[in-house]
Structures are given as structure tokens and as C-alpha cells.
Design a protein around this motif. Structure first.
Motif, short mmCIF file in Angstrom:
data_model
loop_
_atom_site.label_atom_id
_atom_site.label_comp_id
_atom_site.label_asym_id
_atom_site.label_seq_id
_atom_site.Cartn_x
_atom_site.Cartn_y
_atom_site.Cartn_z
N HIS A 176 42.53 53.99 39.65
CA HIS A 176 43.80 54.37 40.28
C HIS A 176 44.09 55.85 40.02
N HIS A 219 38.86 51.96 41.28
CA HIS A 219 39.06 51.25 40.01
C HIS A 219 40.07 51.88 39.04
N HIS A 259 39.35 42.75 40.46
CA HIS A 259 40.52 41.92 40.76
C HIS A 259 40.25 40.92 41.89
N HIS A 312 32.84 49.76 43.47
CA HIS A 312 34.21 49.76 42.96
C HIS A 312 34.29 50.58 41.66
FE LIG Z 1 42.46 48.44 40.89
#
Ligand SMILES: [Fe+2]
Ligand SMILES: [Fe+2]
Length: 278
Positions: A189, A187, A71, A150
Motif C-alpha cells: 500500500h 502489497h 487477502h 502481488h
Molecule cells: Fe493489500
């Protein structure tokens, strides 16, 4: 012992503002030796979102090891996406795409796994792995080696393998050679901690994958907002997961998982999962 506060997926631009001050205060009380942020600092890689993320990170203690997420690359602006994918991240957050912190007990190294050619997938390349190998080669063997990305190297069983970081087997083979102990990521969540033993069968080696949920985003994918506090000793790691409690408007301890190392193999401690307060 070293204490790491592991935050992920802040997603400024889509944060629940009520969480920011309590989270900052708790992190300060936890007095971490290092704060790790494993990517997705923003929702849409906009300047004002990076600015807000920077301002909040400035209120947290250091040192901080931060990596970008998918993001943090502009999604629709083709010029930004392909020509200057991490320009804003580097301007507002950090210019350093291979951050490293080393002290007497831990080495924490970040790698950028976000790529312009794919919307959400991530990848690690040979150059990055070679760099890690080089950084770790001269270190005292007693130092716990921690890599931050990430995109994750392991997933909860319910998740699609597409979410794994690309070229993970190549990286894992190198990590086995240089004795990487912990792999921190975000990444999905979703919180998750596991030995790599099942997914990457490597003789006499298993690292520990620790994933943090989203600390502040309103997109929790079924989980409350959460973050990890990781207490690192040479042969023992404790992962405390803190989750947001709406009633008390605070983050409180939800679970503690314990992992132990025997030679180069990390595994869950027998009665590793303890409910808080039991
Ligand atoms: Fe995210
Ligand atoms: Fe992500």
C-alpha cells in the motif's frame, strides 16, 4: 508506445465507495492498452467481496492482467485455505493463474505469489519462473517484457526485507537471462519505483520495479489512494502516479518518474522525479 494502467490492492469489502466511479471514469479516459491489477482484490476472500470486485472490473476496459494477493486466500476457514485456496478467486475473477498478454510492443505476464502456508508473505517458485522463461523465449527481442506479482521484488528503504517475495534472487537470475524489463507489484500500500541494480547486483542487467499503492482501500498506510499509469517505450518508461484528492474528489497526477534503458540496464533518468505541473 503502450499505456498500462496499474491498479493494486483494491480490497473490496473495505473500499472507499466514493472512489470507484471517479477511478473508473479516469481509467476509461486514459485509454490504456492493458489494465494490470496486482492482487488483493478483496479484504477477506468472501464471495460477496469477489462478486463486487468482479462487477467493478467488468466496467473497466480490457485486456486485463490480474493476479491474486494474500487477502484473496481465505484466512480462517482451514478447508478453504489449504484445500481450495484460490477457488473463489478463480470462480469470480479469473481461472487463469498465469495470465499473459502479448502484442507488438509489450508482453505482460502474471504470476501468483500468494501461498496458503503463510499469512502475508509471498513466494515465487521454479516452475513459475520456467514458465516465464518459456513464454518469453520465442518473442521478438524488441518487445518490452513485464512481469506482474502481488508481492514485491524491491522495497522502499524504510521497509522490512520480510516483505520481499521469497526466492527473489533465483527469479531475478532467470529474469536477467530472458531480459525481463519491468516488475509490477503491490502489497505494501505504498508507491515505489526503482531500478533493481542495488538490491540484485547482476552483471550488465537491471530491471525496473514499479509498485502501486492501494487504489481503493481505506487502509492507506500513510499514503493517499493511488495508482500508476506506465507509458512504455523500448528504451524509456514513464511512471505517472495519480493520487486521490479529497477536496476535488478526483484522482490527479502527483509525480512523474522517468527511467531509461541502456543495453539491459534500466536506471532512473537524471532529473527523473518531476513534480506535477513544474
Ligand atoms: Fe493489500
Ligand atoms: Fe497483500
Amino acid at each position: 508506445m503502450r499505456t498500462i494502467v496499474h491498479l493494486s490492492d483494491l480490497h473490496f469489502g473495505r473500499v472507499d465507495e466514493a472512489l470507484l466511479a471517479p477511478l473508473r471514469e479516469l481509467v476509461e479516459r486514459l485509454a490504456p492498452d492493458v489494465v494490470v491489477v496486482s492482487g488483493d482484490l478483496t479484504q477477506r476472500a468472501k464471495s460477496e467481496q469477489f462478486e463486487a470486485a468482479r462487477a467493478w472490473l467488468d466496467t473497466l476496459p480490457g485486456p486485463q492482467i490480474i493476479v491474486p494477493g494474500n487477502h484473496d486466500i481465505s484466512l480462517y476457514n482451514v478447508f478453504r485455505r489449504f484445500v481450495k485456496p484460490l477457488e473463489r478467486y478463480q470462480r469470480y475473477i479469473t481461472d487463469d493463474l498465469d495470465p499473459i498478454h502479448v502484442d507488438d510492443e509489450i508482453a505482460v505476464l502474471g504470476i501468483n505469489t500468494a501461498r496458503s502456508l503463510t499469512f502475508k508473505d509471498g513466494r515465487v517458485n521454479e516452475e513459475q519462473v520456467a514458465k516465464i522463461r518459456e513464454e518469453l523465449s520465442g518473442l521478438d527481442p524488441s518487445i518490452t517484457r513485464i512481469v506482474v506479482t502481488h508481492h514485491p521484488f524491491d522495497l522502499p528503504k524504510t521497509h522490512d526485507e520480510d516483505d520481499l517475495v521469497d526466492r527473489a534472487p533465483m527469479a531475478m537470475a532467470a529474469f536477467a537471462e530472458c531480459g525481463v524489463d519491468l516488475l509490477l507489484a503491490g502489497h505494501l500500500h505504498v508507491s515505489h519505483a526503482n531500478s533493481t541494480e542495488e538490491r540484485y547486483p547482476i552483471s550488465e542487467y537491471a530491471a525496473l520495479v514499479i509498485q502501486a499503492g492501494t487504489a481503493t482501500s481505506t487502509r492507506g498506510r500513510g499514503e493517499v489512494n493511488s495508482f500508476n499509469v506506465i507509458r512504455v517505450e523500448p528504451a524509456r518508461v514513464e511512471v505517472d502516479r495519480y493520487g486521490w484528492d479529497v477536496l476535488s474528489q478526483t484522482f490527479s497526477l502527483i509525480t512523474t518518474e522517468v527511467f531509461m534503458r541502456s543495453a539491459n540496464v534500466w536506471a532512473a533518468h537524471n532529473d527523473g522525479l518531476l513534480a506535477a505541473g513544474i
